[in-house]
Scaffold this motif. Sequence first.
Motif, PDB file in Angstrom:
ATOM      1  N   VAL A   1     -13.822   5.747  -7.880  1.00 50.50           N
ATOM      2  CA  VAL A   1     -13.980   4.449  -8.530  1.00 50.50           C
ATOM      3  C   VAL A   1     -12.687   3.666  -8.327  1.00 50.50           C
ATOM      4  O   VAL A   1     -11.600   4.133  -8.682  1.00 50.50           O
ATOM      5  CB  VAL A   1     -14.258   4.597 -10.046  1.00 50.50           C
ATOM      6  CG1 VAL A   1     -14.337   3.230 -10.709  1.00 50.50           C
ATOM      7  CG2 VAL A   1     -15.525   5.399 -10.282  1.00 50.50           C
ATOM      8  N   LEU A   2     -12.808   2.477  -7.734  1.00 45.52           N
ATOM      9  CA  LEU A   2     -11.669   1.589  -7.547  1.00 45.52           C
ATOM     10  C   LEU A   2     -11.923   0.342  -8.370  1.00 45.52           C
ATOM     11  O   LEU A   2     -12.879  -0.391  -8.130  1.00 45.52           O
ATOM     12  CB  LEU A   2     -11.511   1.208  -6.069  1.00 45.52           C
ATOM     13  CG  LEU A   2     -10.898   2.260  -5.151  1.00 45.52           C
ATOM     14  CD1 LEU A   2     -11.789   3.462  -4.991  1.00 45.52           C
ATOM     15  CD2 LEU A   2     -10.589   1.646  -3.811  1.00 45.52           C
ATOM     16  N   ARG A   3     -11.062   0.110  -9.360  1.00 44.74           N
ATOM     17  CA  ARG A   3     -11.219  -1.027 -10.264  1.00 44.74           C
ATOM     18  C   ARG A   3      -9.926  -1.850 -10.247  1.00 44.74           C
ATOM     19  O   ARG A   3      -8.839  -1.317 -10.400  1.00 44.74           O
ATOM     20  CB  ARG A   3     -11.482  -0.523 -11.680  1.00 44.74           C
ATOM     21  CG  ARG A   3     -11.685  -1.608 -12.714  1.00 44.74           C
ATOM     22  CD  ARG A   3     -11.841  -1.058 -14.122  1.00 44.74           C
ATOM     23  NE  ARG A   3     -12.787   0.036 -14.214  1.00 44.74           N
ATOM     24  CZ  ARG A   3     -14.114  -0.107 -14.379  1.00 44.74           C
ATOM     25  NH1 ARG A   3     -14.630  -1.307 -14.459  1.00 44.74           N
ATOM     26  NH2 ARG A   3     -14.889   0.953 -14.472  1.00 44.74           N
ATOM     27  N   GLY A   4     -10.096  -3.170 -10.065  1.00 43.36           N
ATOM     28  CA  GLY A   4      -8.952  -4.077 -10.155  1.00 43.36           C
ATOM     29  C   GLY A   4      -7.904  -3.857  -9.082  1.00 43.36           C
ATOM     30  O   GLY A   4      -6.717  -3.794  -9.386  1.00 43.36           O
ATOM     31  N   VAL A   5      -8.338  -3.759  -7.827  1.00 45.03           N
ATOM     32  CA  VAL A   5      -7.421  -3.499  -6.717  1.00 45.03           C
ATOM     33  C   VAL A   5      -7.287  -4.755  -5.863  1.00 45.03           C
ATOM     34  O   VAL A   5      -8.271  -5.453  -5.589  1.00 45.03           O
ATOM     35  CB  VAL A   5      -7.911  -2.328  -5.847  1.00 45.03           C
ATOM     36  CG1 VAL A   5      -6.909  -2.025  -4.736  1.00 45.03           C
ATOM     37  CG2 VAL A   5      -8.157  -1.087  -6.687  1.00 45.03           C
ATOM     38  N   VAL A   6      -6.072  -5.046  -5.423  1.00 41.16           N
ATOM     39  CA  VAL A   6      -5.791  -6.132  -4.484  1.00 41.16           C
ATOM     40  C   VAL A   6      -5.385  -5.488  -3.166  1.00 41.16           C
ATOM     41  O   VAL A   6      -4.476  -4.652  -3.127  1.00 41.16           O
ATOM     42  CB  VAL A   6      -4.662  -7.044  -5.008  1.00 41.16           C
ATOM     43  CG1 VAL A   6      -4.273  -8.084  -3.977  1.00 41.16           C
ATOM     44  CG2 VAL A   6      -5.070  -7.703  -6.322  1.00 41.16           C
ATOM     45  N   PHE A   7      -6.062  -5.882  -2.081  1.00 44.61           N
ATOM     46  CA  PHE A   7      -5.754  -5.376  -0.739  1.00 44.61           C
ATOM     47  C   PHE A   7      -5.190  -6.519   0.092  1.00 44.61           C
ATOM     48  O   PHE A   7      -5.810  -7.582   0.192  1.00 44.61           O
ATOM     49  CB  PHE A   7      -7.022  -4.838  -0.056  1.00 44.61           C
ATOM     50  CG  PHE A   7      -7.610  -3.634  -0.721  1.00 44.61           C
ATOM     51  CD1 PHE A   7      -7.134  -2.368  -0.419  1.00 44.61           C
ATOM     52  CD2 PHE A   7      -8.631  -3.761  -1.647  1.00 44.61           C
ATOM     53  CE1 PHE A   7      -7.673  -1.244  -1.036  1.00 44.61           C
ATOM     54  CE2 PHE A   7      -9.183  -2.647  -2.263  1.00 44.61           C
ATOM     55  CZ  PHE A   7      -8.698  -1.384  -1.953  1.00 44.61           C
ATOM     56  N   ARG A   8      -4.011  -6.292   0.707  1.00 46.43           N
ATOM     57  CA  ARG A   8      -3.356  -7.310   1.538  1.00 46.43           C
ATOM     58  C   ARG A   8      -2.777  -6.669   2.797  1.00 46.43           C
ATOM     59  O   ARG A   8      -2.237  -5.584   2.746  1.00 46.43           O
ATOM     60  CB  ARG A   8      -2.202  -7.971   0.773  1.00 46.43           C
ATOM     61  CG  ARG A   8      -2.630  -8.786  -0.414  1.00 46.43           C
ATOM     62  CD  ARG A   8      -1.461  -9.178  -1.324  1.00 46.43           C
ATOM     63  NE  ARG A   8      -0.331  -9.746  -0.655  1.00 46.43           N
ATOM     64  CZ  ARG A   8      -0.059 -11.061  -0.582  1.00 46.43           C
ATOM     65  NH1 ARG A   8      -0.868 -11.932  -1.139  1.00 46.43           N
ATOM     66  NH2 ARG A   8       1.017 -11.485   0.031  1.00 46.43           N
ATOM     67  N   PHE A   9      -2.868  -7.382   3.899  1.00 50.76           N
ATOM     68  CA  PHE A   9      -2.202  -7.053   5.168  1.00 50.76           C
ATOM     69  C   PHE A   9      -2.614  -5.718   5.783  1.00 50.76           C
ATOM     70  O   PHE A   9      -1.883  -5.145   6.570  1.00 50.76           O
ATOM     71  CB  PHE A   9      -0.675  -7.093   5.019  1.00 50.76           C
ATOM     72  CG  PHE A   9      -0.146  -8.421   4.591  1.00 50.76           C
ATOM     73  CD1 PHE A   9      -0.289  -9.527   5.397  1.00 50.76           C
ATOM     74  CD2 PHE A   9       0.494  -8.569   3.370  1.00 50.76           C
ATOM     75  CE1 PHE A   9       0.204 -10.771   5.009  1.00 50.76           C
ATOM     76  CE2 PHE A   9       1.000  -9.792   2.970  1.00 50.76           C
ATOM     77  CZ  PHE A   9       0.848 -10.900   3.797  1.00 50.76           C
ATOM     78  N   GLY A  10      -3.783  -5.187   5.433  1.00 52.00           N
ATOM     79  CA  GLY A  10      -4.243  -3.924   6.007  1.00 52.00           C
ATOM     80  C   GLY A  10      -5.224  -4.138   7.132  1.00 52.00           C
ATOM     81  O   GLY A  10      -5.448  -5.254   7.603  1.00 52.00           O
ATOM     82  N   GLY A  11      -5.815  -3.041   7.569  1.00 46.76           N
ATOM     83  CA  GLY A  11      -6.884  -3.116   8.548  1.00 46.76           C
ATOM     84  C   GLY A  11      -6.480  -2.967   9.988  1.00 46.76           C
ATOM     85  O   GLY A  11      -7.155  -3.499  10.865  1.00 46.76           O
ATOM     86  N   SER A  12      -5.388  -2.255  10.287  1.00 45.26           N
ATOM     87  CA  SER A  12      -5.057  -2.062  11.701  1.00 45.26           C
ATOM     88  C   SER A  12      -6.201  -1.304  12.372  1.00 45.26           C
ATOM     89  O   SER A  12      -6.855  -0.469  11.757  1.00 45.26           O
ATOM     90  CB  SER A  12      -3.732  -1.312  11.870  1.00 45.26           C
ATOM     91  OG  SER A  12      -3.811  -0.005  11.378  1.00 45.26           O
ATOM     92  N   GLY A  13      -6.464  -1.614  13.612  1.00 46.29           N
ATOM     93  CA  GLY A  13      -7.637  -1.077  14.292  1.00 46.29           C
ATOM     94  C   GLY A  13      -8.832  -1.951  13.962  1.00 46.29           C
ATOM     95  O   GLY A  13      -8.694  -3.110  13.604  1.00 46.29           O
ATOM     96  N   SER A  14     -10.014  -1.412  14.031  1.00 48.66           N
ATOM     97  CA  SER A  14     -11.217  -2.223  13.820  1.00 48.66           C
ATOM     98  C   SER A  14     -12.026  -1.766  12.611  1.00 48.66           C
ATOM     99  O   SER A  14     -13.188  -2.111  12.487  1.00 48.66           O
ATOM    100  CB  SER A  14     -12.092  -2.163  15.073  1.00 48.66           C
ATOM    101  OG  SER A  14     -12.495  -0.818  15.302  1.00 48.66           O
ATOM    102  N   GLN A  15     -11.433  -1.007  11.697  1.00 45.68           N
ATOM    103  CA  GLN A  15     -12.185  -0.427  10.590  1.00 45.68           C
ATOM    104  C   GLN A  15     -12.069  -1.190   9.270  1.00 45.68           C
ATOM    105  O   GLN A  15     -12.669  -0.790   8.288  1.00 45.68           O
ATOM    106  CB  GLN A  15     -11.742   1.025  10.366  1.00 45.68           C
ATOM    107  CG  GLN A  15     -11.902   1.917  11.568  1.00 45.68           C
ATOM    108  CD  GLN A  15     -13.359   2.080  11.975  1.00 45.68           C
ATOM    109  OE1 GLN A  15     -14.223   2.301  11.135  1.00 45.68           O
ATOM    110  NE2 GLN A  15     -13.635   1.959  13.252  1.00 45.68           N
ATOM    111  N   GLY A  16     -11.306  -2.261   9.196  1.00 44.03           N
ATOM    112  CA  GLY A  16     -11.139  -3.003   7.951  1.00 44.03           C
ATOM    113  C   GLY A  16     -10.115  -2.357   7.034  1.00 44.03           C
ATOM    114  O   GLY A  16      -9.512  -1.334   7.355  1.00 44.03           O
ATOM    115  N   GLN A  17      -9.906  -2.964   5.864  1.00 38.97           N
ATOM    116  CA  GLN A  17      -8.929  -2.457   4.907  1.00 38.97           C
ATOM    117  C   GLN A  17      -9.466  -1.288   4.093  1.00 38.97           C
ATOM    118  O   GLN A  17      -8.712  -0.426   3.660  1.00 38.97           O
ATOM    119  CB  GLN A  17      -8.484  -3.566   3.954  1.00 38.97           C
ATOM    120  CG  GLN A  17      -7.732  -4.678   4.657  1.00 38.97           C
ATOM    121  CD  GLN A  17      -7.217  -5.687   3.683  1.00 38.97           C
ATOM    122  OE1 GLN A  17      -6.105  -5.556   3.192  1.00 38.97           O
ATOM    123  NE2 GLN A  17      -8.003  -6.694   3.381  1.00 38.97           N
TER     124      GLN A  17
END
Length: 182
Positions: A133-149
Motif C-alpha cells: 500500500v502506497l499512500r501520499g507519495v510524491v514521485f519526481r525525476f524517476g523513470g530511467s529506461g522505458s518502465q516509468g516511475q
Amino acid sequence: MVSIVAHNDIRRSTDGKYDALRINGGSSSGDMTLPLPPAFIGYTIAATVNVPAGSSLHIPAGTVLKLGSGVQFTVSGTLSVDGRAHGMPYLPVVFTSYRDDDWLGDTNGDGPTSGAAGDWGRLQLNSGSNQSVLRGVVFRFGGSGSQGQVLVNNTGAQVSPSVHLIDCHFDLALAVGGLRAT
C-alpha cells in the motif's frame, strides 16, 4: 541503530556539506521500518534496494528518499508507505533524484541543481508484493529506461486489488512516465 539493509551505511556527513543519511543499497530481511530522520534530513540511496518475498518495509510519513543514478526500489515482499499528500500536516513520502535540491536542499554537494527526468530508475512492485500500500507519495525525476516511475509487475488478477496506490502524485513533467502495470 537497526540494520535497514544488508551492508548498510546510514550516517550523516561529518563535513557539514551533506544533510542526508546514506543507504548503500542491498536487500532487507524480515519486517522493518525505515527510521524517520531528524527534521530536514532525508536519505540518499546509492544502489538498488530490494525487499524480497517474505519481508516487509514500512516508510513513515515525511520521509524523503533521494535516489542515485539508475537506482531502483524492487519489492517482491510488502511495501507500506504512509505519507500525507493532502491536509495538515503535509507529510508526503518523496521519491526523487539525488540532484533535486527542492526537497531538503543540496544533499549531494554539487551546488544549486534540480533533477532531470530519468535520474533514478523506478519503484518496481513484483508478483510477491500483493499486499503493498502506497499512500501520499510524491514521485519526481524517476523513470530511467522505458518502465516509468512505478512498475506494477505481474501482481496477478485477483478479486480484490492486489497493490493499492492512494493519493499518489506523479510529477510527469519531471519524469519519464508515471505508472505502468504489466
